[in-house]
Scaffold this motif. Sequence first.
Motif, PDB file in Angstrom:
ATOM      1  N   LEU A  43      51.189  16.322  48.829  1.00  0.00           N
ATOM      2  CA  LEU A  43      51.626  14.919  48.854  1.00  0.00           C
ATOM      3  C   LEU A  43      51.320  14.174  47.561  1.00  0.00           C
ATOM      4  O   LEU A  43      52.056  13.265  47.177  1.00  0.00           O
ATOM      5  CB  LEU A  43      50.966  14.186  50.027  1.00  0.00           C
ATOM      6  CG  LEU A  43      51.731  14.189  51.344  1.00  0.00           C
ATOM      7  CD1 LEU A  43      50.847  13.692  52.480  1.00  0.00           C
ATOM      8  CD2 LEU A  43      52.984  13.339  51.239  1.00  0.00           C
ATOM      9  N   HIS A  44      50.226  14.548  46.870  1.00  0.00           N
ATOM     10  CA  HIS A  44      49.864  13.824  45.641  1.00  0.00           C
ATOM     11  C   HIS A  44      50.910  14.000  44.548  1.00  0.00           C
ATOM     12  O   HIS A  44      50.961  13.197  43.609  1.00  0.00           O
ATOM     13  CB  HIS A  44      48.493  14.284  45.132  1.00  0.00           C
ATOM     14  CG  HIS A  44      48.445  15.722  44.750  1.00  0.00           C
ATOM     15  ND1 HIS A  44      48.534  16.744  45.669  1.00  0.00           N
ATOM     16  CD2 HIS A  44      48.306  16.327  43.539  1.00  0.00           C
ATOM     17  CE1 HIS A  44      48.457  17.905  45.042  1.00  0.00           C
ATOM     18  NE2 HIS A  44      48.328  17.683  43.755  1.00  0.00           N
ATOM     19  N   ASN A  45      51.752  15.023  44.665  1.00  0.00           N
ATOM     20  CA  ASN A  45      52.820  15.228  43.685  1.00  0.00           C
ATOM     21  C   ASN A  45      54.197  14.876  44.237  1.00  0.00           C
ATOM     22  O   ASN A  45      55.207  15.101  43.568  1.00  0.00           O
ATOM     23  CB  ASN A  45      52.839  16.689  43.206  1.00  0.00           C
ATOM     24  CG  ASN A  45      51.727  17.008  42.235  1.00  0.00           C
ATOM     25  OD1 ASN A  45      51.151  18.082  42.279  1.00  0.00           O
ATOM     26  ND2 ASN A  45      51.406  16.079  41.345  1.00  0.00           N
ATOM     27  N   THR A  46      54.243  14.377  45.452  1.00  0.00           N
ATOM     28  CA  THR A  46      55.540  14.047  46.056  1.00  0.00           C
ATOM     29  C   THR A  46      55.531  12.578  46.514  1.00  0.00           C
ATOM     30  O   THR A  46      55.542  11.679  45.695  1.00  0.00           O
ATOM     31  CB  THR A  46      55.859  15.021  47.224  1.00  0.00           C
ATOM     32  OG1 THR A  46      54.773  15.016  48.176  1.00  0.00           O
ATOM     33  CG2 THR A  46      56.039  16.442  46.701  1.00  0.00           C
ATOM     34  N   ALA A  47      55.499  12.340  47.812  1.00  0.00           N
ATOM     35  CA  ALA A  47      55.649  10.969  48.315  1.00  0.00           C
ATOM     36  C   ALA A  47      54.529  10.038  47.864  1.00  0.00           C
ATOM     37  O   ALA A  47      54.766   8.869  47.569  1.00  0.00           O
ATOM     38  CB  ALA A  47      55.724  10.986  49.845  1.00  0.00           C
ATOM     39  N   LEU A  48      53.303  10.540  47.794  1.00  0.00           N
ATOM     40  CA  LEU A  48      52.205   9.662  47.394  1.00  0.00           C
ATOM     41  C   LEU A  48      52.260   9.336  45.906  1.00  0.00           C
ATOM     42  O   LEU A  48      51.772   8.283  45.485  1.00  0.00           O
ATOM     43  CB  LEU A  48      50.854  10.275  47.755  1.00  0.00           C
ATOM     44  CG  LEU A  48      50.597  10.455  49.254  1.00  0.00           C
ATOM     45  CD1 LEU A  48      49.168  10.910  49.505  1.00  0.00           C
ATOM     46  CD2 LEU A  48      50.892   9.176  50.035  1.00  0.00           C
ATOM     47  N   GLN A  49      52.852  10.222  45.104  1.00  0.00           N
ATOM     48  CA  GLN A  49      53.048   9.886  43.689  1.00  0.00           C
ATOM     49  C   GLN A  49      54.022   8.714  43.582  1.00  0.00           C
ATOM     50  O   GLN A  49      53.803   7.777  42.804  1.00  0.00           O
ATOM     51  CB  GLN A  49      53.580  11.090  42.913  1.00  0.00           C
ATOM     52  CG  GLN A  49      53.734  10.803  41.421  1.00  0.00           C
ATOM     53  CD  GLN A  49      54.082  12.051  40.614  1.00  0.00           C
ATOM     54  OE1 GLN A  49      53.974  13.165  41.106  1.00  0.00           O
ATOM     55  NE2 GLN A  49      54.517  11.863  39.394  1.00  0.00           N
ATOM     56  N   ARG A  50      55.083   8.764  44.385  1.00  0.00           N
ATOM     57  CA  ARG A  50      56.057   7.666  44.390  1.00  0.00           C
ATOM     58  C   ARG A  50      55.400   6.352  44.790  1.00  0.00           C
ATOM     59  O   ARG A  50      55.568   5.337  44.114  1.00  0.00           O
ATOM     60  CB  ARG A  50      57.205   8.002  45.352  1.00  0.00           C
ATOM     61  CG  ARG A  50      58.028   6.802  45.742  1.00  0.00           C
ATOM     62  CD  ARG A  50      59.317   7.194  46.438  1.00  0.00           C
ATOM     63  NE  ARG A  50      59.148   8.087  47.553  1.00  0.00           N
ATOM     64  CZ  ARG A  50      58.789   7.703  48.778  1.00  0.00           C
ATOM     65  NH1 ARG A  50      58.532   6.436  49.026  1.00  0.00           N
ATOM     66  NH2 ARG A  50      58.699   8.593  49.737  1.00  0.00           N
ATOM     67  N   VAL A  51      54.644   6.377  45.890  1.00  0.00           N
ATOM     68  CA  VAL A  51      54.018   5.155  46.387  1.00  0.00           C
ATOM     69  C   VAL A  51      52.995   4.626  45.394  1.00  0.00           C
ATOM     70  O   VAL A  51      52.968   3.437  45.068  1.00  0.00           O
ATOM     71  CB  VAL A  51      53.368   5.407  47.763  1.00  0.00           C
ATOM     72  CG1 VAL A  51      52.521   4.215  48.183  1.00  0.00           C
ATOM     73  CG2 VAL A  51      54.436   5.687  48.803  1.00  0.00           C
ATOM     74  N   ASP A  52      52.143   5.515  44.908  1.00  0.00           N
ATOM     75  CA  ASP A  52      51.068   5.113  43.996  1.00  0.00           C
ATOM     76  C   ASP A  52      51.630   4.495  42.719  1.00  0.00           C
ATOM     77  O   ASP A  52      51.242   3.391  42.323  1.00  0.00           O
ATOM     78  CB  ASP A  52      50.223   6.340  43.651  1.00  0.00           C
ATOM     79  CG  ASP A  52      49.093   6.015  42.690  1.00  0.00           C
ATOM     80  OD1 ASP A  52      48.014   5.603  43.152  1.00  0.00           O
ATOM     81  OD2 ASP A  52      49.292   6.177  41.460  1.00  0.00           O
ATOM     82  N   ARG A  53      52.550   5.189  42.074  1.00  0.00           N
ATOM     83  CA  ARG A  53      53.063   4.709  40.785  1.00  0.00           C
ATOM     84  C   ARG A  53      53.910   3.449  40.951  1.00  0.00           C
ATOM     85  O   ARG A  53      53.841   2.540  40.119  1.00  0.00           O
ATOM     86  CB  ARG A  53      53.851   5.811  40.085  1.00  0.00           C
ATOM     87  CG  ARG A  53      53.055   7.089  39.775  1.00  0.00           C
ATOM     88  CD  ARG A  53      51.841   6.820  38.894  1.00  0.00           C
ATOM     89  NE  ARG A  53      51.095   8.023  38.612  1.00  0.00           N
ATOM     90  CZ  ARG A  53      51.312   8.855  37.584  1.00  0.00           C
ATOM     91  NH1 ARG A  53      52.289   8.610  36.731  1.00  0.00           N
ATOM     92  NH2 ARG A  53      50.567   9.938  37.415  1.00  0.00           N
ATOM     93  N   SER A  54      54.712   3.385  42.006  1.00  0.00           N
ATOM     94  CA  SER A  54      55.557   2.206  42.212  1.00  0.00           C
ATOM     95  C   SER A  54      54.714   0.972  42.505  1.00  0.00           C
ATOM     96  O   SER A  54      54.994  -0.125  42.010  1.00  0.00           O
ATOM     97  CB  SER A  54      56.529   2.449  43.375  1.00  0.00           C
ATOM     98  OG  SER A  54      57.431   3.491  43.075  1.00  0.00           O
TER      99      SER A  54
END
Length: 331
Positions: free
Chosen positions: A205-216
């Motif tokens: 998840l840290h390289n998929t959906a959570l990367q999107r949420v975190d960076r956005s």
Amino acid sequence: FASEVKALMAVTDDIHEFPAGSWYSVRDGFSPFKKLEPGIPLLDDPLIIADELRKKLDEAIECRVVSDAMGSWLSGGVDSSVIAVLARKYIRDFHSFVSGVEGAPDILYGTQMAEFLGTTHHVITVTLQDMLRALPEVIYHLESFDALLVRSSITNYLTAGAVADYVGSVFSGEGGDELFAGYDYIKELPESAIQSELMDITMRLHNTALQRVDRSAYAHGIVPMIPFTDMQVVEYAFRIPAKYKLYRENGKAIEKWILRKAVDGLVPDSILWRPKAKFWQGAGVKELLHDYAMDAISDADFARERNLPNGWQLNSKEELMYYRIFKEHFG
């Protein structure tokens, strides 16, 4: 070390990912804080399991309430609706946010759920031009040109910009698909393979959906709250048998069945039993960006540019469009 690659680029080009959920010492190297394991399968009646799951989610939400004024991304899908309905009682000034192109399903269902909850609701309607203008910023913050990640991040990024005008933290339903078998392809797997697949995608998840949420979110100074990733919830979820996550009834497979049962009666049936939609489909994004790239990039240019110097091959003209922007930022 840094939380983003761009902070290191002026110093070195020898950059490696720090393993997620780990600590480092000179003597021992990298060590995980905790090893996530399936746990002992639950043998209780599914309604008892669903009730306990709701309680654990409720506790995970309550401990993340940091202000009387908070927000929630609310697409009107199962995951965001579950989080919003459980969070509502803890937050006095509750704002909800949904985005998409005009007429997108997320806007319809997100607005329905917001009216049901009585939130201060914000609809962010985006156009193709809005998305194209945001692309350089999105790719800069994501540090990626992966087509699925970029595509799903654009509306998230634009919505986070709107969130920042009202609240400093926002609830997100990310993680629900990974814990409770929300993806279509999982329906094709044998039941015996589902739990290991869910474990694998959860650990990425840290390289998929959570990367999107975190960076956005952090690009706009917003703190995302993600109750599905609470370790008490995660560990309990991996004790729930796969047959209750992907429930087969009358020849039909219902994804996230046990999660839906956990809030049955709390969420309107029209939303609770709504079929899963991919993030960019619900927002109405996919066709616009795909079609634009098909028109903007010739077949000859795609054939010439799709093979990258390190041996990777780009999958589509849309991905090449993103890579060109990525290359301008990062080389």
